[in-house]
Write an enzyme that holds these catalytic residues in place. Structure first.
Site, PDB file in Angstrom:
ATOM      1  N   ASP A  41       0.923  -1.205   0.453  1.00 17.13           N
ATOM      2  CA  ASP A  41       0.318   0.448   0.238  1.00 17.13           C
ATOM      3  C   ASP A  41       0.861   1.388   0.171  1.00 17.13           C
ATOM      4  O   ASP A  41       1.342   1.804   0.924  1.00 17.13           O
ATOM      5  CB  ASP A  41      -0.944  -0.053   0.802  1.00 17.13           C
ATOM      6  CG  ASP A  41      -1.631  -1.030   1.563  1.00 17.13           C
ATOM      7  OD1 ASP A  41      -0.548  -2.957   1.171  1.00 17.13           O
ATOM      8  OD2 ASP A  41      -2.645  -1.043   1.654  1.00 17.13           O
ATOM      9  N   GLU A  43      -3.894   2.848  -2.970  1.00 19.00           N
ATOM     10  CA  GLU A  43      -5.122   2.479  -2.718  1.00 19.00           C
ATOM     11  C   GLU A  43      -5.401   3.628  -1.346  1.00 19.00           C
ATOM     12  O   GLU A  43      -6.539   4.038  -1.387  1.00 19.00           O
ATOM     13  CB  GLU A  43      -6.272   1.874  -2.215  1.00 19.00           C
ATOM     14  CG  GLU A  43      -6.210   1.269  -0.739  1.00 19.00           C
ATOM     15  CD  GLU A  43      -7.007   0.815   0.316  1.00 19.00           C
ATOM     16  OE1 GLU A  43      -7.967   1.005   0.006  1.00 19.00           O
ATOM     17  OE2 GLU A  43      -6.655  -0.349   1.709  1.00 19.00           O
ATOM     18  N   ASN A  44      -3.912   4.058  -0.897  1.00 17.88           N
ATOM     19  CA  ASN A  44      -3.903   5.348   0.015  1.00 17.88           C
ATOM     20  C   ASN A  44      -3.085   6.513   0.107  1.00 17.88           C
ATOM     21  O   ASN A  44      -2.327   6.729   0.506  1.00 17.88           O
ATOM     22  CB  ASN A  44      -3.393   4.466   1.810  1.00 17.88           C
ATOM     23  CG  ASN A  44      -4.277   3.121   1.934  1.00 17.88           C
ATOM     24  OD1 ASN A  44      -4.451   2.103   2.500  1.00 17.88           O
ATOM     25  ND2 ASN A  44      -5.786   3.955   2.995  1.00 17.88           N
ATOM     26  N   HIS A  93     -11.031   1.281   0.022  1.00 17.68           N
ATOM     27  CA  HIS A  93     -11.174   2.979  -0.415  1.00 17.68           C
ATOM     28  C   HIS A  93     -10.343   2.760  -1.259  1.00 17.68           C
ATOM     29  O   HIS A  93     -10.059   4.055  -1.732  1.00 17.68           O
ATOM     30  CB  HIS A  93      -9.158   3.211   0.374  1.00 17.68           C
ATOM     31  CG  HIS A  93      -9.506   2.955   2.295  1.00 17.68           C
ATOM     32  ND1 HIS A  93     -10.781   3.757   2.969  1.00 17.68           N
ATOM     33  CD2 HIS A  93      -9.489   2.838   2.763  1.00 17.68           C
ATOM     34  CE1 HIS A  93     -10.453   3.676   4.004  1.00 17.68           C
ATOM     35  NE2 HIS A  93      -9.659   2.632   3.819  1.00 17.68           N
ATOM     36  N   HIS A 107      -6.886  -8.073   0.164  1.00 20.46           N
ATOM     37  CA  HIS A 107      -6.508  -6.916   1.160  1.00 20.46           C
ATOM     38  C   HIS A 107      -8.026  -7.126   1.735  1.00 20.46           C
ATOM     39  O   HIS A 107      -8.417  -7.437   1.830  1.00 20.46           O
ATOM     40  CB  HIS A 107      -7.454  -6.361  -0.110  1.00 20.46           C
ATOM     41  CG  HIS A 107      -6.742  -4.458   0.365  1.00 20.46           C
ATOM     42  ND1 HIS A 107      -5.314  -4.263   0.387  1.00 20.46           N
ATOM     43  CD2 HIS A 107      -7.720  -3.934   1.279  1.00 20.46           C
ATOM     44  CE1 HIS A 107      -5.932  -2.014   1.033  1.00 20.46           C
ATOM     45  NE2 HIS A 107      -6.924  -2.617   1.515  1.00 20.46           N
ATOM     46  N   HIS A 157      -3.184  -4.168   2.862  1.00 19.70           N
ATOM     47  CA  HIS A 157      -3.863  -3.459   4.157  1.00 19.70           C
ATOM     48  C   HIS A 157      -3.544  -3.461   5.529  1.00 19.70           C
ATOM     49  O   HIS A 157      -4.305  -2.306   5.896  1.00 19.70           O
ATOM     50  CB  HIS A 157      -5.373  -4.183   4.349  1.00 19.70           C
ATOM     51  CG  HIS A 157      -6.980  -3.416   4.800  1.00 19.70           C
ATOM     52  ND1 HIS A 157      -7.587  -2.159   4.539  1.00 19.70           N
ATOM     53  CD2 HIS A 157      -7.119  -3.913   6.416  1.00 19.70           C
ATOM     54  CE1 HIS A 157      -8.176  -2.277   5.085  1.00 19.70           C
ATOM     55  NE2 HIS A 157      -7.827  -2.911   6.299  1.00 19.70           N
ATOM     56  N   HIS A 198      -0.643  -2.347   6.235  1.00 19.44           N
ATOM     57  CA  HIS A 198       0.552  -1.737   6.201  1.00 19.44           C
ATOM     58  C   HIS A 198       1.820  -2.030   7.466  1.00 19.44           C
ATOM     59  O   HIS A 198       2.274  -1.312   7.209  1.00 19.44           O
ATOM     60  CB  HIS A 198       0.430  -0.098   6.919  1.00 19.44           C
ATOM     61  CG  HIS A 198      -0.943   0.466   6.275  1.00 19.44           C
ATOM     62  ND1 HIS A 198      -0.934   1.498   5.222  1.00 19.44           N
ATOM     63  CD2 HIS A 198      -1.614  -0.312   4.666  1.00 19.44           C
ATOM     64  CE1 HIS A 198      -2.548   1.848   4.515  1.00 19.44           C
ATOM     65  NE2 HIS A 198      -2.900   0.741   4.287  1.00 19.44           N
TER      66      HIS A 198
END
Length: 270
Positions: free
Chosen positions: A8, A39-40, A68, A154, A179, A181
């Site tokens: 991520d 996604e982040n 997200h 995820h 997801h 991290h």
């Protein structure tokens, strides 16, 4: 084939690390295909069209998303225009985009990329990820229709990620979790020949609370009360992920290594 998956991307620091380092890694490591979970990447919540373009221009062949996926509203339209972005298979029915795509790597070799969202401890009741992945892997068999297959799973729970790895064993080149991290230390090749890692970690500043500036998360843990918004940490980021080598004939993994480049974490390269 030589594959790289990066976990991520977290905010500006993560984007900067990918755009600065990925072009050199592609060359130095002779990479054939790169998947990046983005996604982040935009303010720690979702992925904007502009930031997606920057990550693709830096050398990502495919961007995966997550729960997200559509926090940045322009992604709703952009994902329909940009086939190199993959959202979760089991996201809301009618969501734009696709949860699995086949890409062409050097030499005409085909690479399947699929993503699914787990169900355990997730805030929303997503559809069954196992049946969703099963259908895709059956439709694009490894060693037949595709020469490599990458599954981004995820979710929160390590148990669910491990179950997904075994579910896909022998049918995917790589199953990697995203997801949470935080990189796990269990990179391995499963009995059926699938490379597996429970979580790739993040491309972000590890002097943080899972990529967020420490002050607000710590305040909430200590007092139980929010005072402000979470903001991505802005220090030097570590690129974190997994490197896999595969057999073109079978599509199965022959080598797997955890990757950590730059920032605070101990270096790990192929």
């Amino acid at each position: 084939m030589k594959l790289l998956f990066l976990g991520d991307v977290m905010g500006r620091a993560g984007r900067a690390a990918v755009t600065r380092r990925l072009p050199g890694l592609r060359s130095d490591w002779g990479l054939d295909f790169v998947v990046v979970n983005g996604e982040n990447a935009t303010s720690g919540a979702g992925l904007s069209a502009a930031h997606a373009k920057a990550l693709l221009e830096a050398g990502a062949d495919c961007l995966t998303l997550g729960d997200h996926a559509f926090d940045q509203k322009d992604m709703m339209a952009f994902i329909e225009q940009e086939p190199r972005i993959v959202r979760p298979l089991n996201y809301a029915k009618g969501a734009p985009g696709k949860g699995a795509r086949v890409f062409t790597a050097p030499g005409g070799r085909k690479v399947l990329v699929a993503q699914a969202l787990g169900q355990v401890f997730m805030k929303r009741p997503f559809d069954d990820p196992f049946s969703a992945l099963d259908a895709v892997l059956k439709a694009q068999p490894l060693g037949g229709a595709v020469q490599a297959a990458v599954v981004d799973f995820h979710c929160e729970a390590t148990s669910e990620k491990m179950a997904a790895g075994h579910w896909c064993d022998g049918r995917a080149s790589l199953v990697v979790g995203t997801h949470t991290h935080v990189p796990t230390g269990d990179a391995q090749i499963l009995r059926g020949g699938t490379a597996y890692l429970t979580d790739a970690g993040m491309c972000g500043d590890y002097d943080s609370v899972i990529g967020m500036d420490k002050a607000e998360p710590m305040r909430r843990f200590v007092t139980g009360m929010p005072k402000g918004r979470f903001e991505p940490a802005a220090g030097e980021a570590t690129l974190s992920g997994v490197y896999v080598e595969t057999d073109d004939r079978t599509g199965l993994a022959t080598r797997v290594r955890m990757i950590r480049v730059g920032g605070r974490l101990e270096e790990a390269t192929p």
